[in-house]
Design an enzyme around this catalytic site. Sequence first.
Site, PDB file in Angstrom:
ATOM      1  N   LYS A   1       6.452  -0.649  63.083  1.00  0.00           N
ATOM      2  CA  LYS A   1       7.448  -1.721  63.102  1.00  0.00           C
ATOM      3  C   LYS A   1       8.699  -1.223  62.401  1.00  0.00           C
ATOM      4  O   LYS A   1       8.626  -0.762  61.274  1.00  0.00           O
ATOM      5  CB  LYS A   1       6.881  -2.941  62.368  1.00  0.00           C
ATOM      6  CG  LYS A   1       7.759  -4.150  62.368  1.00  0.00           C
ATOM      7  CD  LYS A   1       7.075  -5.347  61.724  1.00  0.00           C
ATOM      8  CE  LYS A   1       7.017  -5.260  60.216  1.00  0.00           C
ATOM      9  NZ  LYS A   1       6.578  -6.513  59.580  1.00  0.00           N
TER      10      LYS A   1
ATOM     11  N   ASP B   1      17.530 -35.661  37.485  1.00  0.00           N
ATOM     12  CA  ASP B   1      18.491 -34.665  37.984  1.00  0.00           C
ATOM     13  C   ASP B   1      17.821 -33.515  38.732  1.00  0.00           C
ATOM     14  O   ASP B   1      18.467 -32.545  39.120  1.00  0.00           O
ATOM     15  CB  ASP B   1      19.327 -34.109  36.822  1.00  0.00           C
ATOM     16  CG  ASP B   1      18.475 -33.375  35.786  1.00  0.00           C
ATOM     17  OD1 ASP B   1      17.242 -33.314  35.965  1.00  0.00           O
ATOM     18  OD2 ASP B   1      19.043 -32.860  34.817  1.00  0.00           O
TER      19      ASP B   1
END
Length: 315
Positions: A196, A41
């Site tokens: 930035k 699973d």
Amino acid sequence: MRIRIPPFSLFAGTANPDLAAAVSRALDHPISPCVVERFPDGEISVHLDEPVRGHPVFIVQPTSPPVTENLFQLLSLVDACRRAAAGRVTAVVPYFGYARADKRHARREPITASMVANLFQAVGLNHLVTLDLHAAQIEGFFHLPVDNLTAVPLLCDELKHRLPPGTVVVSPDEGRVKMASDFAQRLGTDVAVVHKQRKSGTETKIVKVVGDVRDRPCLIIDDMISTGGTIERAIAALLKSGARPEMRVAATHGVLLEGARSALSHPALGEIYVTDTVAPHHKDWQQLKVISVAPLLGAAIQRLAARESIEDLFQ
Ligand code: R5P
């Protein structure tokens, strides 16, 4: 002189088997067998194939992409060690994922770096060894010893005879100024900074360059290269500010996601130096030079196993 090391166990998850093998060689110590696989699973299943009762244990596993998978493997390995009555459990996490969210940028957001620290503590980790954490203050999320090593000396050793005279070290944002200063000091040069302004988690905008870059070659440094966007924008800003079209890049963590190679294919850019904290996937990329941190991690494990200081590893 070889340090006499008391017995310990060395395990590795599946994130970077080549690095784990290189650490094992550097230590001249085998990796203990364990099975890391998935149940049908998709759940992760871990089994240690060797007793660890009373042994100090070191687990080498960067939490690099796929980050959640590799993190969960590591948490499972630590949990397995603790339940098998291991002695001290040390996670050697050369790349620490989920580190970028070290504070809330807006309300109703998680601090994932803090969550990860809590998870490590919940499963009973005793000690963390990592490398160039995105933000040094992440250490404060832990209530256990954290050794945040650095690859800067290794990168500088590689770079010092390869940089053209007059090279300036460039921090691509304000967050890397301290790292850039460390590079510059070791390389005997000065620092410039690209301001930035981040628009969103994936989009950034360059504002300006502070420092003397006119007619000078540049070494842009960073803690990690992920999409390559930050470096790409730094190159553009530096060229606009009159830097010589002769650039190099050095970063500790070459996460180098899909698209990074194309983002970094600028004619002004020469070699890109990274380390192997993240498994390198670009074997045919001539510009990319990968420097191994295995001897550094091996030396850290050796000293910690012998309960000795690791101070000299920061020099
Ligand atoms: C940002 O704060 C980091 O230090 C790096 O500059 C950034 O994570 C690099 O990512 P990318 O290569 O995607 O721009």
